[in-house]
Design an enzyme around this catalytic site. Sequence first.
Site, PDB file in Angstrom:
ATOM      1  N   ARG A   1      11.567  -1.578  10.534  1.00  0.00           N
ATOM      2  CA  ARG A   1      10.508  -1.243  11.499  1.00  0.00           C
ATOM      3  C   ARG A   1      10.443  -2.270  12.613  1.00  0.00           C
ATOM      4  O   ARG A   1      10.617  -3.451  12.360  1.00  0.00           O
ATOM      5  CB  ARG A   1       9.154  -1.164  10.769  1.00  0.00           C
ATOM      6  CG  ARG A   1       8.888   0.224  10.237  1.00  0.00           C
ATOM      7  CD  ARG A   1       7.706   0.311   9.345  1.00  0.00           C
ATOM      8  NE  ARG A   1       6.492  -0.349   9.822  1.00  0.00           N
ATOM      9  CZ  ARG A   1       5.333  -0.313   9.152  1.00  0.00           C
ATOM     10  NH1 ARG A   1       5.251   0.355   8.014  1.00  0.00           N
ATOM     11  NH2 ARG A   1       4.275  -0.928   9.609  1.00  0.00           N
TER      12      ARG A   1
ATOM     13  N   LYS B   1       0.832  -1.219   0.000  1.00  0.00           N
ATOM     14  CA  LYS B   1       0.000   0.000   0.000  1.00  0.00           C
ATOM     15  C   LYS B   1       0.863   1.264   0.000  1.00  0.00           C
ATOM     16  O   LYS B   1       0.648   2.187  -0.781  1.00  0.00           O
ATOM     17  CB  LYS B   1      -0.934   0.025   1.239  1.00  0.00           C
ATOM     18  CG  LYS B   1      -1.830  -1.192   1.367  1.00  0.00           C
ATOM     19  CD  LYS B   1      -2.733  -1.118   2.590  1.00  0.00           C
ATOM     20  CE  LYS B   1      -2.006  -1.126   3.927  1.00  0.00           C
ATOM     21  NZ  LYS B   1      -1.270  -2.364   4.231  1.00  0.00           N
TER      22      LYS B   1
ATOM     23  N   ARG C   1      11.847  -5.781   4.298  1.00  0.00           N
ATOM     24  CA  ARG C   1      11.609  -4.345   4.073  1.00  0.00           C
ATOM     25  C   ARG C   1      12.637  -3.494   4.835  1.00  0.00           C
ATOM     26  O   ARG C   1      12.972  -3.755   5.967  1.00  0.00           O
ATOM     27  CB  ARG C   1      10.210  -3.959   4.548  1.00  0.00           C
ATOM     28  CG  ARG C   1      10.004  -2.453   4.534  1.00  0.00           C
ATOM     29  CD  ARG C   1       8.572  -2.059   4.686  1.00  0.00           C
ATOM     30  NE  ARG C   1       7.961  -2.512   5.918  1.00  0.00           N
ATOM     31  CZ  ARG C   1       6.668  -2.341   6.189  1.00  0.00           C
ATOM     32  NH1 ARG C   1       5.883  -1.755   5.315  1.00  0.00           N
ATOM     33  NH2 ARG C   1       6.175  -2.778   7.321  1.00  0.00           N
TER      34      ARG C   1
ATOM     35  N   ARG D   1       0.055  -9.021  13.473  1.00  0.00           N
ATOM     36  CA  ARG D   1      -0.585  -8.025  12.593  1.00  0.00           C
ATOM     37  C   ARG D   1      -1.496  -8.711  11.571  1.00  0.00           C
ATOM     38  O   ARG D   1      -2.569  -8.212  11.253  1.00  0.00           O
ATOM     39  CB  ARG D   1       0.485  -7.180  11.890  1.00  0.00           C
ATOM     40  CG  ARG D   1       1.183  -6.214  12.849  1.00  0.00           C
ATOM     41  CD  ARG D   1       2.488  -5.699  12.287  1.00  0.00           C
ATOM     42  NE  ARG D   1       2.334  -4.904  11.098  1.00  0.00           N
ATOM     43  CZ  ARG D   1       3.298  -4.691  10.203  1.00  0.00           C
ATOM     44  NH1 ARG D   1       4.494  -5.239  10.383  1.00  0.00           N
ATOM     45  NH2 ARG D   1       3.085  -3.938   9.157  1.00  0.00           N
TER      46      ARG D   1
ATOM     47  N   ARG E   1      -9.678   0.581   8.998  1.00  0.00           N
ATOM     48  CA  ARG E   1      -9.363  -0.833   9.184  1.00  0.00           C
ATOM     49  C   ARG E   1     -10.191  -1.496  10.272  1.00  0.00           C
ATOM     50  O   ARG E   1      -9.831  -2.599  10.713  1.00  0.00           O
ATOM     51  CB  ARG E   1      -7.858  -1.072   9.350  1.00  0.00           C
ATOM     52  CG  ARG E   1      -7.193  -0.369  10.441  1.00  0.00           C
ATOM     53  CD  ARG E   1      -5.775   0.001  10.045  1.00  0.00           C
ATOM     54  NE  ARG E   1      -4.782  -1.012  10.152  1.00  0.00           N
ATOM     55  CZ  ARG E   1      -3.545  -0.866   9.661  1.00  0.00           C
ATOM     56  NH1 ARG E   1      -3.193   0.231   9.009  1.00  0.00           N
ATOM     57  NH2 ARG E   1      -2.669  -1.801   9.806  1.00  0.00           N
TER      58      ARG E   1
HETATM   59  P1  AP5 Z   1       4.893  -1.580   1.721  1.00  0.00           P
HETATM   60  O1  AP5 Z   1       4.496  -0.720   0.584  1.00  0.00           O
HETATM   61  O2  AP5 Z   1       5.703  -0.988   2.821  1.00  0.00           O
HETATM   62  O3  AP5 Z   1       3.590  -2.335   2.319  1.00  0.00           O
HETATM   63  P2  AP5 Z   1       2.365  -1.759   3.154  1.00  0.00           P
HETATM   64  O4  AP5 Z   1       1.137  -2.444   2.642  1.00  0.00           O
HETATM   65  O5  AP5 Z   1       2.365  -0.267   3.151  1.00  0.00           O
HETATM   66  O6  AP5 Z   1       2.745  -2.346   4.575  1.00  0.00           O
HETATM   67  P3  AP5 Z   1       2.659  -1.752   6.042  1.00  0.00           P
HETATM   68  O7  AP5 Z   1       3.383  -2.739   6.904  1.00  0.00           O
HETATM   69  O8  AP5 Z   1       3.097  -0.332   6.119  1.00  0.00           O
HETATM   70  O9  AP5 Z   1       1.122  -1.848   6.294  1.00  0.00           O
HETATM   71  P4  AP5 Z   1       0.409  -1.868   7.640  1.00  0.00           P
HETATM   72  O10 AP5 Z   1      -0.992  -1.622   7.208  1.00  0.00           O
HETATM   73  O11 AP5 Z   1       0.609  -3.048   8.491  1.00  0.00           O
HETATM   74  O12 AP5 Z   1       1.147  -0.745   8.470  1.00  0.00           O
HETATM   75  P5  AP5 Z   1       0.736   0.709   8.886  1.00  0.00           P
HETATM   76  O13 AP5 Z   1       1.956   1.529   8.812  1.00  0.00           O
HETATM   77  O14 AP5 Z   1      -0.493   1.158   8.193  1.00  0.00           O
HETATM   78  O15 AP5 Z   1       5.661  -2.852   1.103  1.00  0.00           O
HETATM   79  C1  AP5 Z   1       6.209  -3.848   1.920  1.00  0.00           C
HETATM   80  C2  AP5 Z   1       7.499  -4.393   1.264  1.00  0.00           C
HETATM   81  O16 AP5 Z   1       7.158  -5.025   0.049  1.00  0.00           O
HETATM   82  C3  AP5 Z   1       8.534  -3.300   0.908  1.00  0.00           C
HETATM   83  O17 AP5 Z   1       9.815  -3.801   1.149  1.00  0.00           O
HETATM   84  C4  AP5 Z   1       8.311  -3.060  -0.588  1.00  0.00           C
HETATM   85  O18 AP5 Z   1       9.510  -2.639  -1.223  1.00  0.00           O
HETATM   86  C5  AP5 Z   1       7.867  -4.438  -1.052  1.00  0.00           C
HETATM   87  N1  AP5 Z   1       6.928  -4.394  -2.161  1.00  0.00           N
HETATM   88  C6  AP5 Z   1       5.879  -3.560  -2.332  1.00  0.00           C
HETATM   89  N2  AP5 Z   1       5.191  -3.849  -3.459  1.00  0.00           N
HETATM   90  C7  AP5 Z   1       5.840  -4.899  -4.016  1.00  0.00           C
HETATM   91  C8  AP5 Z   1       5.584  -5.677  -5.206  1.00  0.00           C
HETATM   92  N3  AP5 Z   1       4.555  -5.421  -6.028  1.00  0.00           N
HETATM   93  N4  AP5 Z   1       6.435  -6.713  -5.472  1.00  0.00           N
HETATM   94  C9  AP5 Z   1       7.489  -6.996  -4.624  1.00  0.00           C
HETATM   95  N5  AP5 Z   1       7.768  -6.291  -3.503  1.00  0.00           N
HETATM   96  C10 AP5 Z   1       6.929  -5.266  -3.197  1.00  0.00           C
HETATM   97  O19 AP5 Z   1       0.324   0.503  10.419  1.00  0.00           O
HETATM   98  C11 AP5 Z   1       1.285   0.217  11.424  1.00  0.00           C
HETATM   99  C12 AP5 Z   1       0.578   0.155  12.774  1.00  0.00           C
HETATM  100  O20 AP5 Z   1      -0.027   1.442  13.075  1.00  0.00           O
HETATM  101  C13 AP5 Z   1      -0.591  -0.827  12.867  1.00  0.00           C
HETATM  102  O21 AP5 Z   1      -0.146  -2.143  13.170  1.00  0.00           O
HETATM  103  C14 AP5 Z   1      -1.413  -0.215  14.000  1.00  0.00           C
HETATM  104  O22 AP5 Z   1      -0.846  -0.470  15.252  1.00  0.00           O
HETATM  105  C15 AP5 Z   1      -1.276   1.291  13.726  1.00  0.00           C
HETATM  106  N6  AP5 Z   1      -2.337   1.783  12.833  1.00  0.00           N
HETATM  107  C16 AP5 Z   1      -2.164   2.308  11.580  1.00  0.00           C
HETATM  108  N7  AP5 Z   1      -3.349   2.638  11.044  1.00  0.00           N
HETATM  109  C17 AP5 Z   1      -4.292   2.333  11.973  1.00  0.00           C
HETATM  110  C18 AP5 Z   1      -5.719   2.412  11.986  1.00  0.00           C
HETATM  111  N8  AP5 Z   1      -6.409   2.894  10.932  1.00  0.00           N
HETATM  112  N9  AP5 Z   1      -6.371   1.984  13.102  1.00  0.00           N
HETATM  113  C19 AP5 Z   1      -5.695   1.518  14.175  1.00  0.00           C
HETATM  114  N10 AP5 Z   1      -4.335   1.406  14.225  1.00  0.00           N
HETATM  115  C20 AP5 Z   1      -3.647   1.789  13.124  1.00  0.00           C
END
Ligand code: AP5
Length: 220
Positions: A160, A13, A127, A171, A88
């Site tokens: 991270r 994402k 990552r 997660r 989410r």
């Molecule tokens: P990347 O693009 O970083 O993936 P992502 O989907 O953004 O993953 P996140 O881990 O950031 O998502 P998340 O939803 O768990 O975390 P968030 O920060 O929102 O890609 C991942 C890897 O794959 C990279 O190395 C990239 O290079 C590679 N890649 C990408 N596309 C590729 C492809 N097509 N082919 C090959 N490789 C590829 O949330 C973190 C924490 O914050 C949560 O756990 C929670 O505690 C809190 N939080 C955030 N939002 C909320 C909410 N709305 N409500 C409650 N708590 C929340």
Amino acid sequence: MRIILFGSPGVGKGTQAKILQAKYNVPHISTGDILREAVKKQTPLGMKAHEIMSRGDLVPDDIIIGIIKDVLTSEECQNGFILDGFPRTLPQAAALDKLLKELEITDVLSIYFTATEEEIVNRLSNRRACHECNNIFSLSEIKDLTKCPVCNAENSFYERNDDKVEVIKKRLQVFNDSTKPTLDYYEEQGKLIFVNALKPVDEVTEDIMKAFDISRVTVH
Ligand code: AP5
């Protein structure tokens, strides 16, 4: 452009949101990035969120909904947004619906990235991100681990702390328990477009752009 990007942790994402932000010049609103910034600055929000995020749990709905209300009603989002990581939970989805109605916004495209759990664990374990420019990389694409290929910052890569295998598993469990019902809610409303995120990054971007072009014709 107004897009919501859904999908499990690590599905890509953030990677796609950054590309779309640059292409369409609309802000990338990542609740994860907002929380990580608060943790870094040790604000009251950051101090509350730190432990929850390290465990792989979700930050309480009322906090997240408050953040999103402030952001989506700000000047920055007047002409569009890319939402990454919100909503989410079902209460977050309901709050977003209400807010969009109040703002009279109807042209929102919801995209759900699909991938296998094996690929997700692999992507998250490999990552790395740059402290300076916040770009996201996979270890396989970094030639020199001491220098960021985008901003040239030295020794700026970090992993991270929620990308440890046991936290990744938590997660994914939270995603299945709390976020999947949100997807069902969007799908039942016929609002969800599925994109295969197992494809290479540029092909995933193309598929999103195609979906966006179609939605411009059909969504009013
Ligand atoms: P990347 O693009 O970083 O993936 P992502 O989907 O953004 O993953 P996140 O881990 O950031 O998502 P998340 O939803 O768990 O975390 P968030 O920060 O929102 O890609 C991942 C890897 O794959 C990279 O190395 C990239 O290079 C590679 N890649 C990408 N596309 C590729 C492809 N097509 N082919 C090959 N490789 C590829 O949330 C973190 C924490 O914050 C949560 O756990 C929670 O505690 C809190 N939080 C955030 N939002 C909320 C909410 N709305 N409500 C409650 N708590 C929340």
